[in-house]
Design a protein around this motif. Structure first.
Motif, PDB file in Angstrom:
ATOM      1  N   ASP A   4       0.915  -1.245  -0.027  1.00 37.22           N
ATOM      2  CA  ASP A   4       0.133   0.211   0.209  1.00 37.22           C
ATOM      3  C   ASP A   4       0.860   1.318  -0.016  1.00 37.22           C
ATOM      4  O   ASP A   4       0.448   2.368  -0.582  1.00 37.22           O
ATOM      5  CB  ASP A   4      -0.910  -0.024   1.423  1.00 37.22           C
ATOM      6  N   THR A   5       2.051   1.123   0.481  1.00 41.53           N
ATOM      7  CA  THR A   5       2.873   2.319   0.337  1.00 41.53           C
ATOM      8  C   THR A   5       3.723   2.467  -1.089  1.00 41.53           C
ATOM      9  O   THR A   5       3.534   3.643  -1.286  1.00 41.53           O
ATOM     10  CB  THR A   5       4.052   2.135   1.383  1.00 41.53           C
ATOM     11  N   GLU A  38      13.452   0.108  14.398  1.00 43.82           N
ATOM     12  CA  GLU A  38      14.680   1.065  14.446  1.00 43.82           C
ATOM     13  C   GLU A  38      14.101   2.379  14.184  1.00 43.82           C
ATOM     14  O   GLU A  38      14.663   3.157  14.755  1.00 43.82           O
ATOM     15  CB  GLU A  38      15.555   0.355  13.706  1.00 43.82           C
ATOM     16  N   TYR A  39      13.464   2.736  12.991  1.00 48.41           N
ATOM     17  CA  TYR A  39      12.919   3.870  12.433  1.00 48.41           C
ATOM     18  C   TYR A  39      12.203   4.641  13.582  1.00 48.41           C
ATOM     19  O   TYR A  39      12.491   5.859  13.880  1.00 48.41           O
ATOM     20  CB  TYR A  39      12.207   3.660  11.173  1.00 48.41           C
ATOM     21  N   ALA A  40      11.130   3.865  14.266  1.00 43.13           N
ATOM     22  CA  ALA A  40      10.459   4.223  15.239  1.00 43.13           C
ATOM     23  C   ALA A  40      11.158   4.944  16.406  1.00 43.13           C
ATOM     24  O   ALA A  40      11.029   5.993  16.770  1.00 43.13           O
ATOM     25  CB  ALA A  40       9.311   3.484  15.736  1.00 43.13           C
ATOM     26  N   ALA A  41      12.178   4.107  16.787  1.00 46.91           N
ATOM     27  CA  ALA A  41      12.989   4.514  18.089  1.00 46.91           C
ATOM     28  C   ALA A  41      13.865   5.584  17.508  1.00 46.91           C
ATOM     29  O   ALA A  41      14.006   6.488  18.334  1.00 46.91           O
ATOM     30  CB  ALA A  41      13.969   3.369  18.475  1.00 46.91           C
ATOM     31  N   ASP A  77       5.542   8.171   7.303  1.00 45.77           N
ATOM     32  CA  ASP A  77       6.731   7.314   8.069  1.00 45.77           C
ATOM     33  C   ASP A  77       6.893   6.196   7.214  1.00 45.77           C
ATOM     34  O   ASP A  77       8.019   5.762   7.236  1.00 45.77           O
ATOM     35  CB  ASP A  77       6.389   7.371   9.418  1.00 45.77           C
ATOM     36  N   ARG A  78       5.897   5.610   6.715  1.00 42.89           N
ATOM     37  CA  ARG A  78       5.795   4.279   6.031  1.00 42.89           C
ATOM     38  C   ARG A  78       6.905   4.572   4.757  1.00 42.89           C
ATOM     39  O   ARG A  78       7.900   4.089   4.282  1.00 42.89           O
ATOM     40  CB  ARG A  78       4.785   3.896   5.586  1.00 42.89           C
ATOM     41  N   VAL A  79       6.422   5.837   4.121  1.00 41.28           N
ATOM     42  CA  VAL A  79       6.944   6.192   2.924  1.00 41.28           C
ATOM     43  C   VAL A  79       8.661   6.488   2.982  1.00 41.28           C
ATOM     44  O   VAL A  79       9.544   6.106   2.219  1.00 41.28           O
ATOM     45  CB  VAL A  79       6.413   7.753   2.482  1.00 41.28           C
ATOM     46  N   LEU A  80       8.893   7.157   4.002  1.00 38.92           N
ATOM     47  CA  LEU A  80      10.402   7.655   4.465  1.00 38.92           C
ATOM     48  C   LEU A  80      10.998   6.311   4.721  1.00 38.92           C
ATOM     49  O   LEU A  80      12.349   6.230   4.384  1.00 38.92           O
ATOM     50  CB  LEU A  80      10.306   8.557   5.577  1.00 38.92           C
ATOM     51  N   LEU A  81      10.554   5.668   5.594  1.00 31.28           N
ATOM     52  CA  LEU A  81      11.200   4.120   5.751  1.00 31.28           C
ATOM     53  C   LEU A  81      11.348   3.416   4.437  1.00 31.28           C
ATOM     54  O   LEU A  81      12.604   2.853   4.294  1.00 31.28           O
ATOM     55  CB  LEU A  81      10.585   3.360   6.732  1.00 31.28           C
ATOM     56  N   VAL A  82      10.484   3.167   3.440  1.00 28.94           N
ATOM     57  CA  VAL A  82      10.588   2.552   2.297  1.00 28.94           C
ATOM     58  C   VAL A  82      11.663   3.369   1.406  1.00 28.94           C
ATOM     59  O   VAL A  82      12.316   2.664   0.977  1.00 28.94           O
ATOM     60  CB  VAL A  82       9.139   2.406   1.301  1.00 28.94           C
TER      61      VAL A  82
END
Length: 176
Positions: A8-9, A65-68, A88-93
């Motif tokens: 979905d991202t 890790e990203y959230a932390a 945030d999903r987009v940034l992580l991807v």
């Protein structure tokens, strides 16, 4: 859920029901999930099925890790990647698919399979997908076949004929 959220991202769609957490609901109409991204990923032909559990686990570890790192409190009721808001999903991807990321090939492959589900309905027969209202094919305006189940294009897609047919081409369009 995590792999649905990843798909979905890549190609977002609308939520399937009010409490849907995997699909963020940032777009109208169906996206990769509604187009069958999970079915494509699980297909034998794609070759990704044996790695999906490992990829989901890895995605969730990266989400933790990203959230932390950015100070996001994750919802323990859903997998970590699903708990992230869409931006945030987009940034992580973006991080996972960056050229410098050591696991880039795996995350890019997941993205490509999500796109294949939307663009081609690769997990199902095209005619059946169109009859069922496949989200991707419908969104792209993929036209249904003629009444006999064959696609014919009476006008040239470039507005002109690009080449003469080979002299041995049969009336059905097959080479002799």
């Amino acid at each position: 859920m995590s792999l649905e959220a990843y798909a979905d991202t890549i190609l977002p769609g609308e939520r399937r029901w009010p409490g849907d957490r995997a699909v963020a609901g940032v777009s109208q109409g169906g996206g990769a999930v509604a187009s069958g991204a999970l079915e494509v990923l699980r297909s034998v032909e794609g070759g990704m099925a044996p790695a999906l559990d490992m990829l989901a686990d890895g995605l969730n570890e990266h989400a933790r890790e990203y959230a932390a790192g950015v100070g996001i409190a994750l919802d323990p009721e859903v997998p970590p990647f699903v708990s992230l808001d869409y931006p945030d999903r987009v940034l992580l991807v973006q991080r996972l698919t960056d050229r410098a990321h050591p696991e880039r090939e795996a995350w890019t492959s997941l993205a490509m399979f999500s796109t294949i589900a939307f663009d081609a309905g690769a997990h199902t027969n095209t005619v059946e997908a169109l009859v069922a209202g496949h989200a991707g094919l419908t969104t792209m305006g993929f036209r249904p076949p003629d009444a006999d189940g064959l696609w014919r294009f009476p006008t040239y897609s470039y507005g002109r004929q690009l080449a003469q047919p080979h002299p041995d081409t049969t009336p059905s369009g097959s080479p002799a």
